[in-house]
Design a protein around this motif. Structure first.
Motif, PDB file in Angstrom:
ATOM      1  N   MET A 266      -2.197  20.125  -3.188  1.00  0.00           N
ATOM      2  CA  MET A 266      -1.627  19.099  -4.256  1.00  0.00           C
ATOM      3  C   MET A 266      -0.278  18.821  -4.073  1.00  0.00           C
ATOM      4  N   THR A 267      -0.188  17.531  -3.648  1.00  0.00           N
ATOM      5  CA  THR A 267       1.210  17.254  -3.290  1.00  0.00           C
ATOM      6  C   THR A 267       1.766  16.222  -3.993  1.00  0.00           C
ATOM      7  N   SER A 268       3.157  16.412  -4.450  1.00  0.00           N
ATOM      8  CA  SER A 268       3.650  15.250  -5.332  1.00  0.00           C
ATOM      9  C   SER A 268       2.727  14.772  -6.272  1.00  0.00           C
ATOM     10  N   VAL A 269       2.320  15.353  -7.014  1.00  0.00           N
ATOM     11  CA  VAL A 269       1.224  14.948  -8.222  1.00  0.00           C
ATOM     12  C   VAL A 269       1.678  15.891  -9.370  1.00  0.00           C
TER      13      VAL A 269
ATOM     14  N   ALA B 128     -11.148  10.425 -10.199  1.00  0.00           N
ATOM     15  CA  ALA B 128     -11.259  11.120 -11.451  1.00  0.00           C
ATOM     16  C   ALA B 128      -9.776  11.294 -11.941  1.00  0.00           C
ATOM     17  N   ASP B 129      -9.520  11.619 -13.145  1.00  0.00           N
ATOM     18  CA  ASP B 129      -8.634  12.035 -13.941  1.00  0.00           C
ATOM     19  C   ASP B 129      -8.395  13.348 -14.150  1.00  0.00           C
ATOM     20  N   LEU B 130      -7.478  13.894 -13.411  1.00  0.00           N
ATOM     21  CA  LEU B 130      -7.313  15.585 -13.362  1.00  0.00           C
ATOM     22  C   LEU B 130      -7.212  15.915 -14.648  1.00  0.00           C
ATOM     23  N   ARG B 131      -6.431  15.154 -15.830  1.00  0.00           N
ATOM     24  CA  ARG B 131      -6.006  15.458 -17.083  1.00  0.00           C
ATOM     25  C   ARG B 131      -7.310  15.912 -17.898  1.00  0.00           C
ATOM     26  N   VAL B 132      -8.470  15.086 -17.316  1.00  0.00           N
ATOM     27  CA  VAL B 132      -9.616  15.143 -18.166  1.00  0.00           C
ATOM     28  C   VAL B 132     -10.772  16.193 -17.746  1.00  0.00           C
TER      29      VAL B 132
ATOM     30  N   ILE C  77      -9.713  13.795  -4.380  1.00  0.00           N
ATOM     31  CA  ILE C  77      -9.877  13.332  -5.923  1.00  0.00           C
ATOM     32  C   ILE C  77      -8.542  12.962  -6.312  1.00  0.00           C
ATOM     33  N   ASP C  78      -8.701  11.546  -6.627  1.00  0.00           N
ATOM     34  CA  ASP C  78      -7.504  11.031  -7.059  1.00  0.00           C
ATOM     35  C   ASP C  78      -7.768  10.111  -8.400  1.00  0.00           C
ATOM     36  N   LEU C  79      -6.920   9.662  -9.050  1.00  0.00           N
ATOM     37  CA  LEU C  79      -6.952   8.827 -10.264  1.00  0.00           C
ATOM     38  C   LEU C  79      -7.417   7.468  -9.901  1.00  0.00           C
ATOM     39  N   SER C  80      -6.788   6.871  -8.787  1.00  0.00           N
ATOM     40  CA  SER C  80      -6.803   5.340  -8.389  1.00  0.00           C
ATOM     41  C   SER C  80      -8.264   5.009  -7.429  1.00  0.00           C
TER      42      SER C  80
ATOM     43  N   VAL D 111      -6.437  17.684  -4.080  1.00  0.00           N
ATOM     44  CA  VAL D 111      -6.126  16.890  -5.753  1.00  0.00           C
ATOM     45  C   VAL D 111      -5.080  16.171  -5.925  1.00  0.00           C
ATOM     46  N   GLY D 112      -5.408  14.673  -6.231  1.00  0.00           N
ATOM     47  CA  GLY D 112      -4.278  13.787  -6.129  1.00  0.00           C
ATOM     48  C   GLY D 112      -4.049  13.200  -4.576  1.00  0.00           C
ATOM     49  N   CYS D 113      -5.112  13.069  -3.969  1.00  0.00           N
ATOM     50  CA  CYS D 113      -5.095  12.924  -2.414  1.00  0.00           C
ATOM     51  C   CYS D 113      -4.459  11.422  -2.049  1.00  0.00           C
TER      52      CYS D 113
ATOM     53  N   GLU E 146      -8.505   2.477  -5.753  1.00  0.00           N
ATOM     54  CA  GLU E 146      -7.908   1.900  -4.740  1.00  0.00           C
ATOM     55  C   GLU E 146      -7.608   2.675  -3.742  1.00  0.00           C
ATOM     56  N   ARG E 147      -6.867   3.825  -4.111  1.00  0.00           N
ATOM     57  CA  ARG E 147      -6.497   4.688  -2.874  1.00  0.00           C
ATOM     58  C   ARG E 147      -7.627   5.776  -2.683  1.00  0.00           C
ATOM     59  N   VAL E 148      -8.595   5.913  -3.470  1.00  0.00           N
ATOM     60  CA  VAL E 148      -9.973   6.656  -3.182  1.00  0.00           C
ATOM     61  C   VAL E 148     -10.525   5.967  -2.075  1.00  0.00           C
TER      62      VAL E 148
ATOM     63  N   ARG F 168       0.900  -1.177  -0.032  1.00  0.00           N
ATOM     64  CA  ARG F 168       0.011  -0.112  -0.012  1.00  0.00           C
ATOM     65  C   ARG F 168       1.150   1.229   0.091  1.00  0.00           C
ATOM     66  N   TYR F 169       0.373   2.344  -0.740  1.00  0.00           N
ATOM     67  CA  TYR F 169       1.091   3.371  -0.634  1.00  0.00           C
ATOM     68  C   TYR F 169       1.569   4.210   0.442  1.00  0.00           C
ATOM     69  N   ASP F 170       0.582   4.011   1.435  1.00  0.00           N
ATOM     70  CA  ASP F 170       0.899   4.603   2.787  1.00  0.00           C
ATOM     71  C   ASP F 170       1.706   4.003   3.697  1.00  0.00           C
TER      72      ASP F 170
HETATM   73  C1  LIG Z   1       3.026  10.475  -5.322  1.00  0.00           C
HETATM   74  S1  LIG Z   1       1.237  10.305  -5.086  1.00  0.00           S
HETATM   75  C2  LIG Z   1       0.937  11.836  -4.055  1.00  0.00           C
HETATM   76  C3  LIG Z   1      -0.129  11.322  -3.036  1.00  0.00           C
HETATM   77  C4  LIG Z   1      -0.411  12.308  -1.908  1.00  0.00           C
HETATM   78  N1  LIG Z   1      -1.000  13.769  -2.597  1.00  0.00           N
HETATM   79  C5  LIG Z   1       0.715  12.486  -1.198  1.00  0.00           C
HETATM   80  O1  LIG Z   1       1.141  13.615  -1.130  1.00  0.00           O
HETATM   81  O2  LIG Z   1       1.031  11.473  -0.567  1.00  0.00           O
HETATM   82  C6  LIG Z   1       0.777  10.975  -6.544  1.00  0.00           C
HETATM   83  C7  LIG Z   1      -0.683  10.730  -6.706  1.00  0.00           C
HETATM   84  O3  LIG Z   1      -1.438  11.363  -7.809  1.00  0.00           O
HETATM   85  C8  LIG Z   1      -2.500  10.533  -8.513  1.00  0.00           C
HETATM   86  N2  LIG Z   1      -2.552  10.872  -9.752  1.00  0.00           N
HETATM   87  C9  LIG Z   1      -1.507  10.630 -10.726  1.00  0.00           C
HETATM   88  N3  LIG Z   1      -2.201  11.074 -11.926  1.00  0.00           N
HETATM   89  C10 LIG Z   1      -3.390  11.370 -11.640  1.00  0.00           C
HETATM   90  C11 LIG Z   1      -4.386  11.970 -12.449  1.00  0.00           C
HETATM   91  N4  LIG Z   1      -4.269  12.300 -13.765  1.00  0.00           N
HETATM   92  N5  LIG Z   1      -5.615  12.391 -11.817  1.00  0.00           N
HETATM   93  C12 LIG Z   1      -5.776  12.254 -10.501  1.00  0.00           C
HETATM   94  N6  LIG Z   1      -4.951  11.938  -9.579  1.00  0.00           N
HETATM   95  C13 LIG Z   1      -3.792  11.344 -10.233  1.00  0.00           C
HETATM   96  C14 LIG Z   1      -1.934   8.950  -8.002  1.00  0.00           C
HETATM   97  O4  LIG Z   1      -2.928   8.211  -7.970  1.00  0.00           O
HETATM   98  C15 LIG Z   1      -1.273   9.327  -6.521  1.00  0.00           C
HETATM   99  O5  LIG Z   1      -2.357   8.796  -5.829  1.00  0.00           O
END
Ligand SMILES: C[S@@+](CC[C@H](N)C(=O)[O-])C[C@H]1O[C@@H](n2cnc3c(N)ncnc32)[C@H](O)[C@@H]1O
Length: 287
Positions: free
Chosen positions: A111-114, A94-98, A68-71, A44-46, A73-75, A14-16
């Motif tokens: 928005m951290t590390s995204v 949701a996909d933020l690119r869309v 909001i997150d793409l995954s 965003v990208g939580c 599983e993470r949501v 798991r990511y966390d």
């Molecule tokens: C490195 S993790 C950072 C997660 C969290 N913000 C943190 O700081 O721990 C990057 C996150 O961005 C999400 N992500 C990547 N591309 C994305 C997209 N296009 N739309 C939404 N979320 C996205 C990933 O699923 C992932 O959970």
């Protein structure tokens, strides 16, 4: 939806479980920049919701949290984590690119590390995020700026490059691995500070920035490989034959431990945290 986690199952965690090694180190500096008056927070990208969970514990004035997150599983993990907290929360895959789901407007957006995953449409994503900022709303984001080494790469790309050389690849073959439009080095996916500033500027005014160096350290090859799998999924290993992936992971682990012994860290990653303010209310649209 996933990030394409075509990775060896041996290191799937798991990511966390591994984000405390790097990404979670940004949580406190980011939360320190959230205005104490904030009542609602959008992340965003939580990921798995750690930032929102810590925000709920620390910022007592919060009334509504949205992630909001793409995954999927993470949501789902984030939703479960926040369900027991005394603040209203909701999560969307949701996909933020869309685009962004219709979640309303917020005092503060994080928005951290995204950002590196949003290449090349960062400016469009900033525009969409801008629509969720209240007047005087704040948008705080963290970005990575890996130092470029002799390989022409930086950060994790450089570790992967060295692992490919361990596997017996030539320098040209290793360079070609990164020279594909569908598989840019992460260091190239991260825009320069100037480009980020320009992409932000139509929607957000920069209020302050905090720069720091975040070294990534591990105590075993296994720990590095878990971190790598959870953070990058199949971004690198998915480009290799299935038969080569196990050897690639072994070489990555070996390189990570060599770096720990020689440098005291696996990667050195300058991080910038930007606090910006909704600029829309200051602009007059002239047609
Ligand atoms: C490195 S993790 C950072 C997660 C969290 N913000 C943190 O700081 O721990 C990057 C996150 O961005 C999400 N992500 C990547 N591309 C994305 C997209 N296009 N739309 C939404 N979320 C996205 C990933 O699923 C992932 O959970």
């Amino acid at each position: 939806m996933t990030l394409g986690l075509a990775t060896t199952d041996r290191y799937r965690v798991r990511y966390d479980e591994v984000s405390p090694l790097r990404q979670a180190l940004d949580i406190e500096p980011v939360l320190a920049m959230v205005p104490s008056s904030a009542r609602d927070l959008l992340d965003v990208g939580c990921g798995t919701g750690d930032l929102l969970e810590r925000a709920a514990a620390r910022l007592r004035g919060l009334k509504r949290l949205v992630g909001i997150d793409l995954s999927d599983e993470r949501v789902a993990i984030a939703r479960t984590k926040l369900a027991a907290k005394p603040v209203r929360s909701e999560f969307h895959a949701a996909d933020l690119r869309v685009g962004t789901p219709p979640v309303g407007t917020f005092d503060c957006i994080l928005m951290t590390s995204v950002l590196h995953w949003l290449h090349p449409v960062e400016a469009e994503v900033f525009r969409a995020i801008g629509r969720h900022a209240k007047p005087k709303g704040v948008f705080i984001l963290s970005t990575y700026h890996p130092l470029i080494t002799d390989s022409g790469l930086g950060g994790t790309d450089d570790v992967v490059h060295a692992a490919l050389l361990h596997l017996g690849w030539s320098r040209d073959e290793a360079a070609a691995f990164f020279d594909r439009p569908d598989a840019l080095p992460i260091s190239k996916r991260t825009r320069s500070k100037r480009e980020i500033k320009d992409a932000l500027s139509p929607n957000f005014e920069i209020d302050c920035v905090v720069d720091r160096n975040a070294a990534m350290c591990v105590n075993s090859a296994d720990q590095y490989l878990k971190y790598h799998s959870a953070t990058f999924g199949g971004y690198y290993s998915g480009r290799l034959d299935v038969d080569t992936r196990e050897a690639f992971f072994d070489a990555l682990g070996e390189e990570a431990m060599t770096r720990m012994a020689e440098r005291g860290h696996v990667t050195e990653m300058p991080v910038r945290i930007w606090r910006t303010v909704n600029a829309q209310d200051k602009r007059i649209d002239v047609v």
